[in-house]
Scaffold this motif. Structure first.
Motif, PDB file in Angstrom:
ATOM      1  N   ASP A 124      82.227   9.044 154.309  1.00 28.56           N
ATOM      2  CA  ASP A 124      81.601   9.316 153.228  1.00 28.56           C
ATOM      3  C   ASP A 124      80.384   8.288 152.916  1.00 28.56           C
ATOM      4  OD1 ASP A 124      83.029  11.660 152.947  1.00 28.56           O
ATOM      5  OD2 ASP A 124      84.208  10.725 151.396  1.00 28.56           O
ATOM      6  N   ALA A 125      79.149   8.681 152.555  1.00 30.97           N
ATOM      7  CA  ALA A 125      78.147   7.810 152.332  1.00 30.97           C
ATOM      8  C   ALA A 125      78.045   7.515 150.727  1.00 30.97           C
ATOM      9  CB  ALA A 125      76.766   8.587 152.578  1.00 30.97           C
ATOM     10  N   PRO A 126      77.827   6.275 150.575  1.00 31.17           N
ATOM     11  CA  PRO A 126      77.808   5.909 149.184  1.00 31.17           C
ATOM     12  C   PRO A 126      76.650   6.822 148.497  1.00 31.17           C
ATOM     13  CG  PRO A 126      77.596   3.977 150.519  1.00 31.17           C
ATOM     14  CD  PRO A 126      77.546   5.297 151.535  1.00 31.17           C
ATOM     15  N   VAL A 127      76.997   6.932 147.398  1.00 29.45           N
ATOM     16  CA  VAL A 127      76.083   7.831 146.214  1.00 29.45           C
ATOM     17  C   VAL A 127      75.441   6.976 145.352  1.00 29.45           C
ATOM     18  CG1 VAL A 127      76.188   9.769 144.671  1.00 29.45           C
ATOM     19  CG2 VAL A 127      77.701   9.860 146.832  1.00 29.45           C
ATOM     20  N   ILE A 128      74.083   6.929 145.005  1.00 29.84           N
ATOM     21  CA  ILE A 128      73.319   6.342 144.275  1.00 29.84           C
ATOM     22  C   ILE A 128      73.114   7.131 142.832  1.00 29.84           C
ATOM     23  CG2 ILE A 128      71.184   4.891 143.776  1.00 29.84           C
ATOM     24  CD1 ILE A 128      72.926   4.199 146.079  1.00 29.84           C
ATOM     25  N   LEU A 129      73.656   6.453 141.991  1.00 32.53           N
ATOM     26  CA  LEU A 129      73.711   7.221 140.594  1.00 32.53           C
ATOM     27  C   LEU A 129      72.719   6.153 139.791  1.00 32.53           C
ATOM     28  CD1 LEU A 129      77.320   8.288 140.165  1.00 32.53           C
ATOM     29  CD2 LEU A 129      75.008   9.660 140.956  1.00 32.53           C
ATOM     30  N   GLY A 130      71.319   6.205 139.683  1.00 31.67           N
ATOM     31  CA  GLY A 130      70.560   5.263 138.826  1.00 31.67           C
ATOM     32  C   GLY A 130      70.825   3.928 139.547  1.00 31.67           C
ATOM     33  N   ASP A 131      71.401   2.953 138.485  1.00 32.00           N
ATOM     34  CA  ASP A 131      71.600   1.492 139.058  1.00 32.00           C
ATOM     35  C   ASP A 131      72.802   1.340 139.444  1.00 32.00           C
ATOM     36  OD1 ASP A 131      72.701   1.559 136.643  1.00 32.00           O
ATOM     37  OD2 ASP A 131      71.583   0.170 135.643  1.00 32.00           O
ATOM     38  N   ALA A 132      73.718   2.461 139.414  1.00 32.63           N
ATOM     39  CA  ALA A 132      74.942   2.243 139.779  1.00 32.63           C
ATOM     40  C   ALA A 132      75.142   2.857 141.496  1.00 32.63           C
ATOM     41  CB  ALA A 132      76.019   2.962 139.007  1.00 32.63           C
ATOM     42  N   VAL A 133      76.215   2.423 141.967  1.00 34.26           N
ATOM     43  CA  VAL A 133      76.509   3.052 143.383  1.00 34.26           C
ATOM     44  C   VAL A 133      78.116   3.501 143.485  1.00 34.26           C
ATOM     45  CG1 VAL A 133      76.652   2.657 145.931  1.00 34.26           C
ATOM     46  CG2 VAL A 133      74.613   1.552 144.312  1.00 34.26           C
ATOM     47  N   PHE A 134      78.272   4.762 143.731  1.00 35.35           N
ATOM     48  CA  PHE A 134      79.833   4.924 143.948  1.00 35.35           C
ATOM     49  C   PHE A 134      79.912   5.279 145.603  1.00 35.35           C
ATOM     50  CE2 PHE A 134      82.751   8.648 144.563  1.00 35.35           C
ATOM     51  CZ  PHE A 134      83.925   8.057 144.054  1.00 35.35           C
ATOM     52  N   GLY A 185      92.011   9.314 138.439  1.00 34.15           N
ATOM     53  CA  GLY A 185      91.617  10.571 138.139  1.00 34.15           C
ATOM     54  C   GLY A 185      90.001  10.784 138.106  1.00 34.15           C
ATOM     55  N   GLU A 186      89.449   9.639 137.626  1.00 30.66           N
ATOM     56  CA  GLU A 186      87.812   9.753 137.566  1.00 30.66           C
ATOM     57  C   GLU A 186      87.464   9.409 138.914  1.00 30.66           C
ATOM     58  OE1 GLU A 186      87.664   7.660 132.992  1.00 30.66           O
ATOM     59  OE2 GLU A 186      87.524   6.555 134.815  1.00 30.66           O
ATOM     60  N   ALA A 187      88.228   8.519 139.602  1.00 30.45           N
ATOM     61  CA  ALA A 187      87.587   8.272 141.101  1.00 30.45           C
ATOM     62  C   ALA A 187      87.633   9.675 141.859  1.00 30.45           C
ATOM     63  CB  ALA A 187      88.185   7.145 141.944  1.00 30.45           C
ATOM     64  N   ALA A 188      88.944  10.435 141.654  1.00 32.26           N
ATOM     65  CA  ALA A 188      88.757  11.651 142.503  1.00 32.26           C
ATOM     66  C   ALA A 188      88.044  12.733 142.115  1.00 32.26           C
ATOM     67  CB  ALA A 188      90.383  11.975 142.455  1.00 32.26           C
ATOM     68  N   LEU A 189      87.663  12.743 140.562  1.00 29.07           N
ATOM     69  CA  LEU A 189      86.719  13.711 140.206  1.00 29.07           C
ATOM     70  C   LEU A 189      85.346  13.372 140.754  1.00 29.07           C
ATOM     71  CD1 LEU A 189      85.807  15.981 138.335  1.00 29.07           C
ATOM     72  CD2 LEU A 189      85.892  14.415 136.610  1.00 29.07           C
ATOM     73  N   LEU A 190      85.066  12.179 140.911  1.00 30.03           N
ATOM     74  CA  LEU A 190      83.446  11.978 141.215  1.00 30.03           C
ATOM     75  C   LEU A 190      83.493  12.080 142.680  1.00 30.03           C
ATOM     76  CD1 LEU A 190      80.758  10.783 140.636  1.00 30.03           C
ATOM     77  CD2 LEU A 190      81.855   8.463 140.271  1.00 30.03           C
ATOM     78  N   ALA A 191      84.512  11.704 143.485  1.00 32.21           N
ATOM     79  CA  ALA A 191      84.732  11.893 144.903  1.00 32.21           C
ATOM     80  C   ALA A 191      84.505  13.345 145.173  1.00 32.21           C
ATOM     81  CB  ALA A 191      85.642  11.340 145.561  1.00 32.21           C
ATOM     82  N   ALA A 192      85.258  14.391 144.495  1.00 31.79           N
ATOM     83  CA  ALA A 192      84.946  15.664 144.727  1.00 31.79           C
ATOM     84  C   ALA A 192      83.576  16.034 144.627  1.00 31.79           C
ATOM     85  CB  ALA A 192      85.902  16.613 143.886  1.00 31.79           C
ATOM     86  N   LEU A 193      83.113  15.861 143.329  1.00 31.01           N
ATOM     87  CA  LEU A 193      81.615  16.078 143.212  1.00 31.01           C
ATOM     88  C   LEU A 193      80.646  15.338 144.307  1.00 31.01           C
ATOM     89  CD1 LEU A 193      81.838  15.415 139.302  1.00 31.01           C
ATOM     90  CD2 LEU A 193      81.195  17.600 140.364  1.00 31.01           C
ATOM     91  N   ALA A 194      80.861  14.254 144.442  1.00 26.62           N
ATOM     92  CA  ALA A 194      80.089  13.485 145.363  1.00 26.62           C
ATOM     93  C   ALA A 194      79.904  14.334 146.884  1.00 26.62           C
ATOM     94  CB  ALA A 194      80.146  11.952 145.623  1.00 26.62           C
ATOM     95  N   ARG A 195      80.961  14.718 147.297  1.00 30.52           N
ATOM     96  CA  ARG A 195      81.289  15.191 148.582  1.00 30.52           C
ATOM     97  C   ARG A 195      80.537  16.451 148.742  1.00 30.52           C
ATOM     98  NH1 ARG A 195      87.156  12.936 148.573  1.00 30.52           N
ATOM     99  NH2 ARG A 195      86.949  11.017 149.489  1.00 30.52           N
ATOM    100  N   ARG A 196      80.211  17.244 147.548  1.00 26.62           N
ATOM    101  CA  ARG A 196      79.451  18.455 147.580  1.00 26.62           C
ATOM    102  C   ARG A 196      78.273  18.366 146.610  1.00 26.62           C
ATOM    103  NH1 ARG A 196      84.107  23.203 146.973  1.00 26.62           N
ATOM    104  NH2 ARG A 196      82.056  24.413 147.051  1.00 26.62           N
ATOM    105  N   ALA A 197      77.595  17.162 146.620  1.00 25.76           N
ATOM    106  CA  ALA A 197      76.416  16.873 145.765  1.00 25.76           C
ATOM    107  C   ALA A 197      75.350  17.947 145.915  1.00 25.76           C
ATOM    108  CB  ALA A 197      75.927  15.614 146.081  1.00 25.76           C
ATOM    109  N   GLY A 198      75.016  18.330 144.727  1.00 22.73           N
ATOM    110  CA  GLY A 198      73.737  19.385 144.705  1.00 22.73           C
ATOM    111  C   GLY A 198      74.639  20.957 144.715  1.00 22.73           C
ATOM    112  N   GLU A 199      75.852  20.998 144.834  1.00 24.84           N
ATOM    113  CA  GLU A 199      76.344  22.321 144.763  1.00 24.84           C
ATOM    114  C   GLU A 199      76.976  22.400 143.255  1.00 24.84           C
ATOM    115  OE1 GLU A 199      79.194  23.305 147.948  1.00 24.84           O
ATOM    116  OE2 GLU A 199      78.124  22.358 149.065  1.00 24.84           O
TER     117      GLU A 199
END
Length: 239
Positions: free
Chosen positions: A141-151, A170-184
């Motif tokens: 999984d590639a890092p995800v850029i969110l403004g000045d933050a990196v997930f 839970g927050e990490a799992a939620l953000l990971a689920a969203l990140a892996r399908r970013a734009g969907e």
């Protein structure tokens, strides 16, 4: 409830569970049952004792009663979410939807209403520990850029410059689920399934999205990265 209990001692590298409940009988039952299920178990009678145990021992998960004398389980959960990377499963006799939502708002990973079947608790604990153990396995999984933050989905970490922004499991799992399908667009049902929270309801996902926005958005009231698609769900739009 009196499920059969195995006598074999758990191995020293077994997951370590902290059980916090002021009910002596239930606390002892859970200790013996979870030990029989292969977990190492430490118990505490209230939040003060739990804090003392947390200061000197490492735990993989906390099972925590909501209604305790002194500091409540909700307040202790919020403190754990701020200071430790340990998932919390709340136990309570109050099983109304608003009570479950309050648990998630305070940072709980899961919520189980009393009376409950101990085997269900063991299954939920294992599901949470499996999800957390799988986090480093997603190295592709590639890092995800969110403004000045990196997930970093592989590690479940969120950083802003040199600062690490604490995420609950839970927050990490939620953000990971969203990140892996970013734009969907992901429905609340999609996200609940990804988090293993199908029974929690759609409102619980909304609560966790709100919490997550406070950590990734410049203005959580006007989200840029984690957007709501009315009538459909949520979509993550990285920089």
């Amino acid at each position: 409830m009196a499920p059969p209990m195995r006598e074999a001692a758990p191995p020293p590298d077994a997951p370590h569970i902290l059980v916090v409940d002021d009910d002596t009988r239930l606390r002892d039952l859970l200790r013996r049952f979870l030990q029989g299920e292969g977990f190492r178990v430490t118990v505490a009678a209230d939040a003060t004792e739990a804090r003392a145990k947390l200061s000197g021992l490492a735990f993989d998960l906390i099972v925590l009663d909501v209604m305790m004398p002194g500091e409540s389980g909700f307040d202790l959960t919020a403190w754990v979410a701020r200071t430790h990377d340990i998932p919390v499963v709340l136990l309570t006799a109050r099983g109304a939807p608003e009570d479950r939502i309050a648990g998630f708002e305070h940072g709980a990973e899961d919520y189980l209403a009393k009376p409950f079947e101990p085997r269900e608790l063991a299954l939920r604990i294992r599901a949470i520990l499996r999800r957390r153990a799988a986090r480093p396995a997603a190295a592709a999984d590639a890092p995800v850029i969110l403004g000045d933050a990196v997930f970093d989905p592989a590690r479940g970490t969120l950083t802003r410059g040199a600062e690490t922004i604490r995420l609950t499991g839970g927050e990490a799992a939620l953000l990971a689920a969203l990140a892996r399908r970013a734009g969907e667009i992901l429905t609340r049902e999609d996200l609940a399934a990804a988090l293993g929270q199908e029974e929690a309801g759609e409102r619980a996902i909304d609560v966790q999205v709100t919490r997550l926005r406070r950590k990734i958005e410049p203005d959580p009231r006007e989200p840029i990265f984690l957007q709501t698609v009315r009538g459909r769900g949520y979509v993550l739009k990285p920089s």
